[in-house]
Design an enzyme around this catalytic site. Structure first.
Site, PDB file in Angstrom:
ATOM      1  N   VAL A   1      -6.246 -10.897   8.349  1.00 34.47           N
ATOM      2  CA  VAL A   1      -6.957 -12.280   7.863  1.00 34.47           C
ATOM      3  C   VAL A   1      -6.043 -13.982   7.687  1.00 34.47           C
ATOM      4  O   VAL A   1      -5.135 -13.828   7.474  1.00 34.47           O
ATOM      5  CB  VAL A   1      -8.423 -12.129   6.798  1.00 34.47           C
ATOM      6  CG1 VAL A   1      -8.497 -10.908   6.895  1.00 34.47           C
ATOM      7  CG2 VAL A   1      -6.464 -12.122   5.729  1.00 34.47           C
TER       8      VAL A   1
ATOM      9  N   HIS B   1      -6.938   1.728   2.510  1.00 33.96           N
ATOM     10  CA  HIS B   1      -8.423   0.932   2.532  1.00 33.96           C
ATOM     11  C   HIS B   1      -8.969   1.305   3.581  1.00 33.96           C
ATOM     12  O   HIS B   1      -8.623   1.954   4.423  1.00 33.96           O
ATOM     13  CB  HIS B   1      -7.621  -0.992   2.883  1.00 33.96           C
ATOM     14  CG  HIS B   1      -6.463  -1.232   3.952  1.00 33.96           C
ATOM     15  ND1 HIS B   1      -6.242  -2.215   4.307  1.00 33.96           N
ATOM     16  CD2 HIS B   1      -5.946  -0.168   4.895  1.00 33.96           C
ATOM     17  CE1 HIS B   1      -5.636  -2.553   4.773  1.00 33.96           C
ATOM     18  NE2 HIS B   1      -5.736  -0.988   5.289  1.00 33.96           N
TER      19      HIS B   1
ATOM     20  N   TRP C   1       1.163  -1.776   0.054  1.00 31.83           N
ATOM     21  CA  TRP C   1       0.206  -0.005   0.081  1.00 31.83           C
ATOM     22  C   TRP C   1       1.021   1.150  -0.320  1.00 31.83           C
ATOM     23  O   TRP C   1       1.224   1.625   0.844  1.00 31.83           O
ATOM     24  CB  TRP C   1      -0.915   0.402   0.984  1.00 31.83           C
ATOM     25  CG  TRP C   1      -1.941  -1.146   1.181  1.00 31.83           C
ATOM     26  CD1 TRP C   1      -2.894  -1.084   0.183  1.00 31.83           C
ATOM     27  CD2 TRP C   1      -1.780  -2.133   2.275  1.00 31.83           C
ATOM     28  NE1 TRP C   1      -3.690  -1.986   0.111  1.00 31.83           N
ATOM     29  CE2 TRP C   1      -3.188  -2.659   1.070  1.00 31.83           C
ATOM     30  CE3 TRP C   1      -1.128  -3.143   2.933  1.00 31.83           C
ATOM     31  CZ2 TRP C   1      -3.601  -4.054   1.850  1.00 31.83           C
ATOM     32  CZ3 TRP C   1      -1.706  -3.963   3.385  1.00 31.83           C
ATOM     33  CH2 TRP C   1      -2.695  -4.642   3.171  1.00 31.83           C
TER      34      TRP C   1
ATOM     35  N   ALA D   1     -14.014 -10.860   7.050  1.00 33.80           N
ATOM     36  CA  ALA D   1     -13.949  -9.363   6.915  1.00 33.80           C
ATOM     37  C   ALA D   1     -13.532  -9.350   5.752  1.00 33.80           C
ATOM     38  O   ALA D   1     -12.913 -10.286   4.971  1.00 33.80           O
ATOM     39  CB  ALA D   1     -12.879  -8.996   7.386  1.00 33.80           C
TER      40      ALA D   1
ATOM     41  N   ARG E   1      -4.671   5.713  -2.787  1.00 35.36           N
ATOM     42  CA  ARG E   1      -3.213   5.112  -3.189  1.00 35.36           C
ATOM     43  C   ARG E   1      -2.568   5.986  -3.918  1.00 35.36           C
ATOM     44  O   ARG E   1      -2.553   6.396  -4.459  1.00 35.36           O
ATOM     45  CB  ARG E   1      -3.507   3.785  -3.618  1.00 35.36           C
ATOM     46  CG  ARG E   1      -4.035   3.251  -2.031  1.00 35.36           C
ATOM     47  CD  ARG E   1      -4.210   1.386  -2.560  1.00 35.36           C
ATOM     48  NE  ARG E   1      -4.566   0.829  -1.455  1.00 35.36           N
ATOM     49  CZ  ARG E   1      -5.354   0.146  -1.783  1.00 35.36           C
ATOM     50  NH1 ARG E   1      -4.612  -0.974  -2.362  1.00 35.36           N
ATOM     51  NH2 ARG E   1      -5.592  -0.636  -0.763  1.00 35.36           N
TER      52      ARG E   1
ATOM     53  N   GLN F   1     -13.784   1.183  -1.628  1.00 31.23           N
ATOM     54  CA  GLN F   1     -14.504   0.427  -1.821  1.00 31.23           C
ATOM     55  C   GLN F   1     -15.395   0.643  -0.258  1.00 31.23           C
ATOM     56  O   GLN F   1     -16.074   1.052   0.544  1.00 31.23           O
ATOM     57  CB  GLN F   1     -12.859   0.265  -0.291  1.00 31.23           C
ATOM     58  CG  GLN F   1     -11.617   0.137  -0.811  1.00 31.23           C
ATOM     59  CD  GLN F   1     -10.117  -1.036  -0.456  1.00 31.23           C
ATOM     60  OE1 GLN F   1     -10.081  -0.687   0.724  1.00 31.23           O
ATOM     61  NE2 GLN F   1      -9.260  -1.917  -0.947  1.00 31.23           N
TER      62      GLN F   1
HETATM   63  C1  FA5 Z   1      -7.253  -4.583   0.713  1.00 26.58           C
HETATM   64  O1  FA5 Z   1      -7.726  -2.953   0.695  1.00 26.58           O
HETATM   65  C2  FA5 Z   1      -7.766  -5.710   1.905  1.00 26.58           C
HETATM   66  N1  FA5 Z   1      -7.876  -4.137   2.804  1.00 26.58           N
HETATM   67  C3  FA5 Z   1      -8.831  -5.908   1.392  1.00 26.58           C
HETATM   68  C4  FA5 Z   1      -9.247  -6.839   2.609  1.00 26.58           C
HETATM   69  C5  FA5 Z   1     -10.553  -6.248   3.262  1.00 26.58           C
HETATM   70  C6  FA5 Z   1      -9.056  -8.178   2.849  1.00 26.58           C
HETATM   71  C7  FA5 Z   1     -10.812  -7.685   4.797  1.00 26.58           C
HETATM   72  C8  FA5 Z   1      -9.047  -9.051   3.698  1.00 26.58           C
HETATM   73  C9  FA5 Z   1     -10.118  -8.919   4.687  1.00 26.58           C
HETATM   74  P1  FA5 Z   1      -6.963  -4.392  -1.907  1.00 26.58           P
HETATM   75  O2  FA5 Z   1      -5.206  -3.473  -1.586  1.00 26.58           O
HETATM   76  O3  FA5 Z   1      -6.718  -5.798  -2.758  1.00 26.58           O
HETATM   77  O4  FA5 Z   1      -7.243  -5.191  -0.667  1.00 26.58           O
HETATM   78  O5  FA5 Z   1      -7.624  -4.043  -2.718  1.00 26.58           O
HETATM   79  C10 FA5 Z   1      -9.353  -3.859  -2.423  1.00 26.58           C
HETATM   80  C11 FA5 Z   1      -9.686  -4.017  -3.051  1.00 26.58           C
HETATM   81  O6  FA5 Z   1      -9.929  -2.693  -3.906  1.00 26.58           O
HETATM   82  C12 FA5 Z   1      -8.709  -4.775  -4.809  1.00 26.58           C
HETATM   83  O7  FA5 Z   1      -9.323  -6.256  -5.096  1.00 26.58           O
HETATM   84  C13 FA5 Z   1     -10.125  -4.032  -5.478  1.00 26.58           C
HETATM   85  O8  FA5 Z   1     -11.372  -4.360  -6.533  1.00 26.58           O
HETATM   86  C14 FA5 Z   1      -9.587  -2.460  -5.371  1.00 26.58           C
HETATM   87  N2  FA5 Z   1      -8.602  -1.966  -5.820  1.00 26.58           N
HETATM   88  C15 FA5 Z   1      -7.049  -1.503  -4.880  1.00 26.58           C
HETATM   89  N3  FA5 Z   1      -6.636  -0.760  -5.683  1.00 26.58           N
HETATM   90  C16 FA5 Z   1      -7.512  -0.242  -6.766  1.00 26.58           C
HETATM   91  C17 FA5 Z   1      -7.028   1.096  -7.158  1.00 26.58           C
HETATM   92  N4  FA5 Z   1      -5.622   1.307  -7.155  1.00 26.58           N
HETATM   93  N5  FA5 Z   1      -8.176   1.294  -7.883  1.00 26.58           N
HETATM   94  C18 FA5 Z   1      -8.939   0.838  -8.317  1.00 26.58           C
HETATM   95  N6  FA5 Z   1      -9.518   0.054  -7.503  1.00 26.58           N
HETATM   96  C19 FA5 Z   1      -8.614  -0.749  -6.739  1.00 26.58           C
END
Ligand code: FA5
Length: 358
Positions: free
Chosen positions: A269, A186, A150, A326, A212, A226
């Site tokens: 998790v 997030h 991140w 979660a 981000r 999100q």
């Molecule tokens: C997370 O942010 C974790 N907090 C999710 C999580 C929550 C995992 C609870 C377990 C338990 P991640 O970085 O993969 O995970 O982002 C989650 C989702 O946000 C991605 O699958 C995607 O759909 C979206 N996402 C991530 N980065 C971007 C981006 N730069 N632009 C748009 N959508 C994004």
């Protein structure tokens, strides 16, 4: 009648039909009735006549003047009654421009409705977090490689000094990494805030904006939304999570799109997984050159898993007595699939041609 008067009256009646607007009417008035007009000139001549002639000519003069004045009044009335711009009450009005909800708000409202029906309460978190909630409490300490996942917008430290001092004074945060502030990367830190203040069982969702510091492309923005989910209590296991996700997507898309769960790593998790929805851009055909799913046939939507014992410990809950799952999904991604939007950057492009379609 005096010849000159007769000539003037003749001219009045000749030109009266040509008077169609205010400007020519005014010219008419100036020419015949004005202070230096034809009648005024005649009136000057009247003064030099002897009494007998003055009486006779004066009588004719007054008759002619009245006639010209009544022609002028009549013309004026006609012009007032027939204005240039007519207004019809039957003419349809112009619709005022009214705004509408953005595709993000529309999807968010619908998502909240579906999760509410599934028993989830909606909670809102803060877009500015400190390091502790965004990382440490979620099992991502400063030296943990997962922090690299991140890229983060850190806030200017000087401006936060006052807030920091307050936090340092608070006993509760004495040993916590609460000094550095950031734009949350997030929605998961809101899990910790909620767990600190509430006792299970509960099922909640936390939608909101996240940030981000990363390069953008067709599926990545530096600012996006999100929707976090947290369910703690009896029955909150992976089987329920799968059912909840399947139910959510079938209601959201009003059709059954294939969903894929695959193992993944998130420090907060255990076990962890990622879930994808089939790519509607190439219809799961893994079409050559599909820039959206990168020929995988699926689009990554979110991460999930069973809440890690570390998180329970962070908030003072006994992990041997509490369990739950979660998940966190990217809102723009699920909207892209619904409307076949092939570039996430369109959401914040402020392009009316895009926005007006919803
Ligand atoms: C997370 O942010 C974790 N907090 C999710 C999580 C929550 C995992 C609870 C377990 C338990 P991640 O970085 O993969 O995970 O982002 C989650 C989702 O946000 C991605 O699958 C995607 O759909 C979206 N996402 C991530 N980065 C971007 C981006 N730069 N632009 C748009 N959508 C994004």
């Amino acid at each position: 009648m005096n010849e000159t008067l007769e000539g003037i009256l003749k001219e009045v009646h000749q030109i009266r039909d040509q008077i169609k607007d205010v400007e020519t009417l005014e010219n008419f008035r100036v020419k015949f009735l004005g202070r230096k007009g034809l009648l005024a000139n005649l009136a000057d001549e009247l003064k030099s006549l002897d009494d007998e002639k003055k009486k006779k000519f004066g009588y004719q003069f007054n008759l002619a003047k009245k006639e010209i004045e009544s022609v002028y009044e009549e013309l004026k009335q006609n012009l007032v009654q027939e204005p240039k711009v007519r207004f019809s009450f039957r003419h349809p009005g112009q619709k005022p421009l009214v705004g509408h909800l953005s595709p993000i708000s529309l999807a968010l409202n619908q998502a909240i409705k579906i999760f509410t029906n599934l028993g989830f309460k909606t909670i809102l978190g803060s877009e500015i977090e400190n390091e502790y909630y965004n990382f440490d409490a979620l099992n991502i300490p400063a030296d943990h490689p997962a922090r690299d996942l991140w890229d983060t917008f850190w806030l200017d430290q000087k401006k936060e000094e006052e807030v920091d001092k307050k936090n340092q004074r608070s006993k509760k945060n004495k040993n916590k990494n609460t000094d550095r502030y950031l734009l949350r990367t997030h929605t998961s830190p809101s899990q910790v805030h909620y767990l600190e203040k509430n006792f299970p069982p509960f099922r909640i969702i936390i939608p909101g904006k996240v940030f981000r510091y990363e390069a953008t492309d067709k599926t990545h923005e530096f600012e996006f939304h999100q929707l976090e989910g947290l369910a703690i209590g009896a029955g909150a296991n992976l089987a329920e999570l799968k059912g909840v996700l399947e139910k959510f997507f079938s209601e959201f898309y009003k059709k059954n799109l294939k969903i894929r769960l695959r193992p993944a790593y998130f420090p907060f998790v255990e076990p962890g997984l990622e879930f994808d929805v089939e790519c509607i851009f190439c219809l799961n055909q893994k079409k050559k050159g599909c820039a959206i799913c990168k020929q995988s046939g699926f689009i990554e939507i979110g991460g999930a898993g069973m809440v890690h014992p570390f998180v329970f410990k962070s908030v003072g809950l006994d992990s041997s007595k509490n369990y739950g799952y979660a998940f966190g999904l990217g809102l723009e991604r699920i909207i892209m699939i619904r409307y076949k939007i092939n570039d996430i950057r369109l959401f914040h492009s402020n392009d009316k041609r895009f926005i007006e379609q919803f």
